[in-house]
Design an enzyme around this catalytic site. Sequence first.
Site, PDB file in Angstrom:
ATOM      1  N   THR A  68       6.255   6.228  -2.227  1.00 11.91           N
ATOM      2  CA  THR A  68       5.846   5.208  -1.446  1.00 11.91           C
ATOM      3  C   THR A  68       6.090   3.688  -1.944  1.00 11.91           C
ATOM      4  O   THR A  68       6.108   3.675  -3.014  1.00 11.91           O
ATOM      5  CB  THR A  68       4.432   5.319  -0.885  1.00 11.91           C
ATOM      6  OG1 THR A  68       3.632   5.212  -1.910  1.00 11.91           O
ATOM      7  CG2 THR A  68       4.144   6.663   0.016  1.00 11.91           C
ATOM      8  N   ASP A  69       6.324   2.562  -1.258  1.00 13.65           N
ATOM      9  CA  ASP A  69       6.560   1.507  -1.478  1.00 13.65           C
ATOM     10  C   ASP A  69       5.497   0.486  -0.881  1.00 13.65           C
ATOM     11  O   ASP A  69       4.546   0.853  -0.247  1.00 13.65           O
ATOM     12  CB  ASP A  69       7.751   0.931  -1.447  1.00 13.65           C
ATOM     13  CG  ASP A  69       8.374   0.667   0.039  1.00 13.65           C
ATOM     14  OD1 ASP A  69       7.614   0.515   1.051  1.00 13.65           O
ATOM     15  OD2 ASP A  69       9.634   0.799   0.335  1.00 13.65           O
ATOM     16  N   ALA A  70       5.596  -0.723  -1.382  1.00 11.81           N
ATOM     17  CA  ALA A  70       4.579  -1.780  -0.637  1.00 11.81           C
ATOM     18  C   ALA A  70       4.614  -2.056   0.774  1.00 11.81           C
ATOM     19  O   ALA A  70       3.887  -2.622   1.398  1.00 11.81           O
ATOM     20  CB  ALA A  70       4.610  -3.007  -1.362  1.00 11.81           C
ATOM     21  N   MET A  71       5.661  -1.394   1.462  1.00 12.97           N
ATOM     22  CA  MET A  71       5.534  -1.501   2.833  1.00 12.97           C
ATOM     23  C   MET A  71       4.769  -0.341   3.353  1.00 12.97           C
ATOM     24  O   MET A  71       4.741  -0.178   4.666  1.00 12.97           O
ATOM     25  CB  MET A  71       7.275  -1.416   3.486  1.00 12.97           C
ATOM     26  CG  MET A  71       8.130  -2.616   3.103  1.00 12.97           C
ATOM     27  SD  MET A  71       9.718  -2.601   3.625  1.00 12.97           S
ATOM     28  CE  MET A  71       9.430  -2.496   5.478  1.00 12.97           C
ATOM     29  N   GLY A  72       4.235   0.454   2.664  1.00 16.61           N
ATOM     30  CA  GLY A  72       3.383   1.382   3.067  1.00 16.61           C
ATOM     31  C   GLY A  72       4.053   2.831   3.399  1.00 16.61           C
ATOM     32  O   GLY A  72       3.445   3.665   4.007  1.00 16.61           O
TER      33      GLY A  72
END
Lengths: 144, 144, 144, 144
Positions: free
Chosen positions: B27-31
């Site tokens: 996952t990344d910081a955009m969820g």
Amino acid sequence: MRLATDPSTDPAHYGFVHRVRVRFAETDAMGIVHHAAYLPYLEEARVAYLDAVGHPYASVRAEGIDFAVLEAFVRYLAPLRFDDRVDVHLAVASTTRATFQLAYLLTVDGSPRSTGVTVHGCVDPTGRPVRMPGWLRELGTAAG
Amino acid sequence: MRLATDPSTDPAHYGFVHRVRVRFAETDAMGIVHHAAYLPYLEEARVAYLDAVGHPYASVRAEGIDFAVLEAFVRYLAPLRFDDRVDVHLAVASTTRATFQLAYLLTVDGSPRSTGVTVHGCVDPTGRPVRMPGWLRELGTAAG
Amino acid sequence: MRLATDPSTDPAHYGFVHRVRVRFAETDAMGIVHHAAYLPYLEEARVAYLDAVGHPYASVRAEGIDFAVLEAFVRYLAPLRFDDRVDVHLAVASTTRATFQLAYLLTVDGSPRSTGVTVHGCVDPTGRPVRMPGWLRELGTAAG
Amino acid sequence: MRLATDPSTDPAHYGFVHRVRVRFAETDAMGIVHHAAYLPYLEEARVAYLDAVGHPYASVRAEGIDFAVLEAFVRYLAPLRFDDRVDVHLAVASTTRATFQLAYLLTVDGSPRSTGVTVHGCVDPTGRPVRMPGWLRELGTAAG
């Protein structure tokens, strides 16, 4: 497929360049850079480009806009290897009301190694499409 | 661009399916799952497919053949999230004398999340193109 | 555990520093850099350090030596975020006849974010232990 | 260093096991799994363990708790290679009021390849420490 461009292998067709250096972690058991590792290179070049045009991605995000990736394409022309200094050339290929397209050329010592295209849409933090900022539309117009 | 296919979003058009489960690391910081993390999903499905047709990739490599990735394309239709069980549907889209093309559809609970295409060439351990094994050409013919 | 050091959080205790910039791909759904992404930062700093001491890792590998990782430890003091400029401070902590140990401190704007230790052994391309090069033992002695 | 345990290489000392299969993307130019790729294996095993004890991580997160990684340690005993089926053995090593520690053993065909330890704290979505859920403290007690 929205991808409209067949990216040029001539660096002169790109207005921006960002250098990355291949990490050992990005290689695979074929002794070359794994094909999935190219997408973070393109992303790093995008982020550097946004800095260069005065709209750092961190501040874009702080204003509530994310650039969702809608499509990504990479063509692998010749391998990248550990420690290569890779010049990632970038151009805004086109924009629509809601999306923009970037073209990439990766070279090492001036020799083409890869081309790529990414298509992006502007979304809010919940992932809903939002209108593209004016400065971004203008980058596309200037590129045309 | 060699990519010939616009992958179907109908699972019925794919003869093979492999399930992956989204890791938190992907996952990344955009969820949501980072766009670069999809390519290893496609790769894992390819490896599972080669097992299923009786030609495990490890034994293909032991015979001196690697499947170089020449092109990769992903379209992101709807996000993947942590812990999603993703069904990666795979079909051999086409083969030529030297290359083969795979099409992919990613679904969660039957709902399309992504499509993709990868184009491959057979190379020896030094990266030089070699003739495609007969069984691989036949898979393409059967798919046609 | 061979790890002998408890890495200092004082940059003055480190003789070398290398800056990395956090990629968006390295963040996770907690909005911070995923803990696994730190190890490639340490690796990138090692490679830059080897350059700085005149023994680029690519040429070390060309001479038939790889630096296998025997142990790795990371302590996460405060999160790293997208676009942070991270200073990776590095010191040779110790060497034995067959292994060497590096200590790391990660700071952003001078503030400690993480410490780490890696323990390495010299191996040949088949993975068998080989004698450590003289220049490497001397780096350890100098560090002592 | 909070790490209190020197993980056993005897699978009998672990109460839970989860199998992962090495992806090609996880290998590096040494022909083995890159050392950074082990941490996502440990994470995947943690997530599977939480499922097994009836507290899936996705629901823990939905209740507003994240398990921040405070420390991570990996010892690499013997390489992992592409396509290896890796059994990740897991045990709750200890808990305090605010943190818990997990120990790991990685085996292939019963043969030890790696051990590891991770130390975790409970945090809210903004990263602030919160009290550990009761069921988690009890897992540690049971383990003791």
